[in-house]
Design a protein around this motif. Structure first.
Motif, PDB file in Angstrom:
ATOM      1  N   GLU A  39       0.829  -1.208   0.000  1.00 51.50           N
ATOM      2  CA  GLU A  39       0.000   0.000   0.000  1.00 51.50           C
ATOM      3  C   GLU A  39       0.863   1.257   0.000  1.00 51.50           C
ATOM      4  OE1 GLU A  39      -2.513  -0.412   3.373  1.00 51.50           O
ATOM      5  OE2 GLU A  39      -3.898  -1.806   2.393  1.00 51.50           O
ATOM      6  N   GLN A  40       1.980   1.219   0.754  1.00 46.18           N
ATOM      7  CA  GLN A  40       2.883   2.372   0.774  1.00 46.18           C
ATOM      8  C   GLN A  40       3.469   2.619  -0.611  1.00 46.18           C
ATOM      9  OE1 GLN A  40       6.660   1.931   2.702  1.00 46.18           O
ATOM     10  NE2 GLN A  40       6.746   4.061   3.327  1.00 46.18           N
ATOM     11  N   ASP A  41       3.891   1.540  -1.289  1.00 42.23           N
ATOM     12  CA  ASP A  41       4.432   1.688  -2.644  1.00 42.23           C
ATOM     13  C   ASP A  41       3.386   2.277  -3.587  1.00 42.23           C
ATOM     14  OD1 ASP A  41       6.822   0.641  -1.808  1.00 42.23           O
ATOM     15  OD2 ASP A  41       6.382  -1.403  -2.469  1.00 42.23           O
ATOM     16  N   MET A  42       2.127   1.807  -3.443  1.00 40.99           N
ATOM     17  CA  MET A  42       1.055   2.325  -4.289  1.00 40.99           C
ATOM     18  C   MET A  42       0.809   3.811  -4.027  1.00 40.99           C
ATOM     19  SD  MET A  42      -1.588  -0.899  -4.022  1.00 40.99           S
ATOM     20  CE  MET A  42      -2.933   0.012  -4.774  1.00 40.99           C
ATOM     21  N   LEU A  43       0.851   4.204  -2.727  1.00 44.31           N
ATOM     22  CA  LEU A  43       0.646   5.608  -2.377  1.00 44.31           C
ATOM     23  C   LEU A  43       1.761   6.489  -2.921  1.00 44.31           C
ATOM     24  CD1 LEU A  43      -0.640   5.315   1.311  1.00 44.31           C
ATOM     25  CD2 LEU A  43      -1.916   6.185  -0.652  1.00 44.31           C
ATOM     26  N   GLN A  44       2.995   5.989  -2.849  1.00 44.20           N
ATOM     27  CA  GLN A  44       4.112   6.764  -3.376  1.00 44.20           C
ATOM     28  C   GLN A  44       3.983   6.954  -4.889  1.00 44.20           C
ATOM     29  OE1 GLN A  44       7.511   4.556  -1.964  1.00 44.20           O
ATOM     30  NE2 GLN A  44       7.728   5.835  -0.134  1.00 44.20           N
ATOM     31  N   GLU A  45       3.586   5.886  -5.582  1.00 43.34           N
ATOM     32  CA  GLU A  45       3.382   5.995  -7.027  1.00 43.34           C
ATOM     33  C   GLU A  45       2.251   6.973  -7.344  1.00 43.34           C
ATOM     34  OE1 GLU A  45       5.062   4.799  -9.619  1.00 43.34           O
ATOM     35  OE2 GLU A  45       6.542   4.063  -8.179  1.00 43.34           O
ATOM     36  N   SER A  46       1.186   6.884  -6.529  1.00 44.52           N
ATOM     37  CA  SER A  46       0.045   7.783  -6.728  1.00 44.52           C
ATOM     38  C   SER A  46       0.449   9.238  -6.490  1.00 44.52           C
ATOM     39  CB  SER A  46      -1.095   7.397  -5.784  1.00 44.52           C
ATOM     40  OG  SER A  46      -2.176   8.279  -5.897  1.00 44.52           O
ATOM     41  N   TYR A  47       1.302   9.453  -5.476  1.00 51.41           N
ATOM     42  CA  TYR A  47       1.773  10.809  -5.165  1.00 51.41           C
ATOM     43  C   TYR A  47       2.604  11.372  -6.324  1.00 51.41           C
ATOM     44  CZ  TYR A  47       4.530  14.487  -2.943  1.00 51.41           C
ATOM     45  OH  TYR A  47       5.156  15.673  -2.640  1.00 51.41           O
ATOM     46  N   LYS A  48       3.517  10.533  -6.868  1.00 44.63           N
ATOM     47  CA  LYS A  48       4.337  10.976  -7.988  1.00 44.63           C
ATOM     48  C   LYS A  48       3.473  11.284  -9.209  1.00 44.63           C
ATOM     49  CE  LYS A  48       8.469   8.388  -6.579  1.00 44.63           C
ATOM     50  NZ  LYS A  48       9.360   7.256  -6.900  1.00 44.63           N
ATOM     51  N   LEU A  49       2.465  10.431  -9.438  1.00 42.01           N
ATOM     52  CA  LEU A  49       1.565  10.652 -10.563  1.00 42.01           C
ATOM     53  C   LEU A  49       0.776  11.946 -10.383  1.00 42.01           C
ATOM     54  CD1 LEU A  49       0.339   9.569 -13.191  1.00 42.01           C
ATOM     55  CD2 LEU A  49      -1.336   8.316 -11.815  1.00 42.01           C
ATOM     56  N   SER A  50       0.340  12.203  -9.135  1.00 42.92           N
ATOM     57  CA  SER A  50      -0.413  13.437  -8.853  1.00 42.92           C
ATOM     58  C   SER A  50       0.438  14.667  -9.098  1.00 42.92           C
ATOM     59  CB  SER A  50      -0.915  13.432  -7.399  1.00 42.92           C
ATOM     60  OG  SER A  50      -1.805  12.371  -7.179  1.00 42.92           O
ATOM     61  N   LEU A  51       1.720  14.599  -8.684  1.00 42.90           N
ATOM     62  CA  LEU A  51       2.625  15.733  -8.920  1.00 42.90           C
ATOM     63  C   LEU A  51       2.798  15.986 -10.416  1.00 42.90           C
ATOM     64  CD1 LEU A  51       5.558  15.383  -6.343  1.00 42.90           C
ATOM     65  CD2 LEU A  51       3.781  17.132  -6.424  1.00 42.90           C
ATOM     66  N   SER A  52       2.939  14.886 -11.178  1.00 37.18           N
ATOM     67  CA  SER A  52       3.097  15.026 -12.616  1.00 37.18           C
ATOM     68  C   SER A  52       1.849  15.629 -13.253  1.00 37.18           C
ATOM     69  CB  SER A  52       3.386  13.656 -13.232  1.00 37.18           C
ATOM     70  OG  SER A  52       3.458  13.741 -14.641  1.00 37.18           O
ATOM     71  N   GLU A  53       0.674  15.161 -12.809  1.00 36.97           N
ATOM     72  CA  GLU A  53      -0.586  15.688 -13.339  1.00 36.97           C
ATOM     73  C   GLU A  53      -0.762  17.156 -12.962  1.00 36.97           C
ATOM     74  OE1 GLU A  53      -3.535  13.096 -11.806  1.00 36.97           O
ATOM     75  OE2 GLU A  53      -3.212  11.530 -13.314  1.00 36.97           O
ATOM     76  N   LYS A  54      -0.356  17.497 -11.725  1.00 33.31           N
ATOM     77  CA  LYS A  54      -0.477  18.883 -11.275  1.00 33.31           C
ATOM     78  C   LYS A  54       0.384  19.806 -12.131  1.00 33.31           C
ATOM     79  CE  LYS A  54       0.304  21.888  -7.287  1.00 33.31           C
ATOM     80  NZ  LYS A  54       0.823  21.981  -5.905  1.00 33.31           N
ATOM     81  N   GLN A  55       1.608  19.349 -12.448  1.00 28.80           N
ATOM     82  CA  GLN A  55       2.494  20.170 -13.274  1.00 28.80           C
ATOM     83  C   GLN A  55       1.909  20.343 -14.665  1.00 28.80           C
ATOM     84  OE1 GLN A  55       6.583  19.010 -13.129  1.00 28.80           O
ATOM     85  NE2 GLN A  55       7.141  20.067 -14.991  1.00 28.80           N
ATOM     86  N   SER A  56       1.308  19.264 -15.193  1.00 31.82           N
ATOM     87  CA  SER A  56       0.701  19.341 -16.523  1.00 31.82           C
ATOM     88  C   SER A  56      -0.483  20.299 -16.538  1.00 31.82           C
ATOM     89  CB  SER A  56       0.252  17.944 -16.959  1.00 31.82           C
ATOM     90  OG  SER A  56      -0.425  17.993 -18.195  1.00 31.82           O
ATOM     91  N   VAL A  57      -1.306  20.227 -15.480  1.00 31.83           N
ATOM     92  CA  VAL A  57      -2.467  21.121 -15.382  1.00 31.83           C
ATOM     93  C   VAL A  57      -2.021  22.570 -15.239  1.00 31.83           C
ATOM     94  CG1 VAL A  57      -4.434  21.757 -13.945  1.00 31.83           C
ATOM     95  CG2 VAL A  57      -4.039  19.362 -14.483  1.00 31.83           C
ATOM     96  N   SER A  58      -0.951  22.797 -14.468  1.00 28.18           N
ATOM     97  CA  SER A  58      -0.431  24.161 -14.294  1.00 28.18           C
ATOM     98  C   SER A  58       0.037  24.733 -15.623  1.00 28.18           C
ATOM     99  CB  SER A  58       0.740  24.159 -13.296  1.00 28.18           C
ATOM    100  OG  SER A  58       0.311  23.762 -12.022  1.00 28.18           O
ATOM    101  N   GLN A  59       0.706  23.905 -16.418  1.00 26.65           N
ATOM    102  CA  GLN A  59       1.161  24.364 -17.727  1.00 26.65           C
ATOM    103  C   GLN A  59      -0.022  24.690 -18.645  1.00 26.65           C
ATOM    104  OE1 GLN A  59       3.615  21.068 -18.890  1.00 26.65           O
ATOM    105  NE2 GLN A  59       5.451  21.852 -17.878  1.00 26.65           N
ATOM    106  N   ASP A  60      -1.053  23.810 -18.597  1.00 26.80           N
ATOM    107  CA  ASP A  60      -2.252  24.067 -19.404  1.00 26.80           C
ATOM    108  C   ASP A  60      -2.936  25.358 -18.976  1.00 26.80           C
ATOM    109  OD1 ASP A  60      -1.816  21.749 -20.795  1.00 26.80           O
ATOM    110  OD2 ASP A  60      -3.239  20.543 -19.628  1.00 26.80           O
TER     111      ASP A  60
END
Length: 394
Positions: A39-60
């Protein structure tokens, strides 16, 4: 035959039963541990994915700001210029060029002077420059509002707290740079950093922006801000408890009750500050509880500025007492400093005392008891470092 080592069958069976039970518990714990790791590994992956999505949304978002804004009604400007002058000056020009023309006419400055104010000059790459400002060349001035600067920094502080929890030995300026790199596109990092610095410098005469600027520039300890947030949460909790204790769901809080909340949050509070605080919330008495909570949340009201004044006065009162006591001496030892501090505030926790002594007397021991009491420093140096520390009366 010697039966001295023989144990009763019943005791043996009981031990075997306990052993089987322990084995079963151990297997269950192993499974739980494996599940938690997954579960911790999944949360870390989810956190990294969220950061990537946030950066993409900010650029948009930034792209849309430039392309999806309403078109100005430029023809309305013609009425404020001599006959035909506006049409002549703006023929075959873009919207950005029309803005430049308006600014030149309104300000009386040249276009070069106006454009120069839209840029910050990088401070350079020297090590003594904070990491988040360490660059060369020009940086865009986006004319950031104070509220926008607060919003960016409100996302940074939880990031900083997590670094401290993880025992990451990273200075505050590097931490802010890392946060901006992770949350923003590369070309926006220094743009935001310089604009935040500019906003805080513009308003440094106000309590909160001035405090935040000093902390970011390394002039004061960051623990001061964390202590401020703690007091902020304490006051919000007092107000919430007071509101929920009322029968009416739209509870109102009298100024008298509000002062009680403030007094319970700060140990140093005088009549002058009490009057300022009650005046800062306006003429309403009682005041709607949700209005006070909103003011505390927004961070822009006169009431909240006065809350910060209470905080800083509580902090400065202890420093002032210690300064008055030590100012007549040239040097002070660890024991003398501790005795003076405990004279004015005997309830300081050992952990905070240990941190303070290590900072002021430049020592690395981890507890108060292991620090040499005879070690001395100049009073001037001690008082200077004390004023930058997060110490305040409990």
């Amino acid at each position: 035959m010697d039966y001295g080592d023989v144990i009763p069958r019943k005791d043996y069976d009981d031990v075997i039963t306990q052993l089987e039970g322990v084995k079963e518990s151990f297997e269950e714990l192993k499974q739980d541990f494996t599940t938690l790791n997954m579960e911790q590994d999944m949360l870390q992956e989810s956190y990294k994915l969220s950061l990537s999505e946030k950066q993409s949304v900010s650029q948009d978002l930034e792209r849309l700001k430039g392309s999806a804004t309403p078109r100005p009604l430029w023809d309305r400007c013609a009425g404020f210029f001599e006959d035909g002058k506006w049409s002549e000056m703006t023929e075959n020009t873009s919207s950005a060029e029309k803005v430049d023309i308006l600014l030149v006419e309104v300000s009386g400055l040249s276009l070069e002077e106006i454009r120069a104010s839209d840029k910050f000059q990088g401070l350079g790459l020297e090590e003594n420059i904070p990491k988040f400002l360490r660059c060369e060349g020009e940086v865009n001035n986006i004319h950031m509002s104070k509220q926008k600067a607060y919003m960016v920094l409100s996302g940074f502080w939880p990031y900083r707290v997590q670094q401290l929890v993880n025992n990451e030995n990273v200075s505050l300026d590097v931490s802010l740079y890392s946060y901006l790199c992770e949350s923003q596109s590369e070309e926006r990092v220094y743009e935001l950093a310089y604009n935040i610095h500019h906003v805080l410098a513009q308003y440094e005469f106000q309590l909160l922006p001035g405090l935040m600027l000093d902390i970011l520039m390394g002039k004061r300890e960051e623990e001061i801000y964390f202590e401020l947030l703690a007091r902020h949460d304490i006051l919000k909790s007092h107000l919430t408890n007071l509101a929920t204790s009322e029968e009416d769901c739209n509870a109102n809080i009298s100024k008298e009750d509000l002062l009680k909340c403030i007094v319970s949050t700060f140990s140093v509070f005088n009549e002058e500050l009490a009057l300022k605080v009650t005046n800062g919330i306006g003429e309403l008495d009682p005041v709607p509880a949700d209005e006070l909570t909103k003011q505390l949340g927004e961070g822009t009201t006169e009431f909240l500025e006065l809350f910060y004044e209470c905080f800083l006065q509580q902090r400065s009162s202890l420093i002032k007492d210690i300064t008055n006591k030590l100012s007549e001496f040239e040097t002070v030892s660890v024991d003398e400093f501790l005795m003076t501090l405990r004279m004015f505030d005997p309830s300081q926790p050992e952990k905070k005392l240990s941190q303070l002594l290590r900072s002021i007397f430049r020592i690395t021991d981890k507890s108060v008891g292991s620090i040499s009491g005879t070690r001395t420093e100049s009073v001037q140096s001690v008082l200077s470092l004390l004023s930058q520390s997060s110490i305040m009366k409990n």
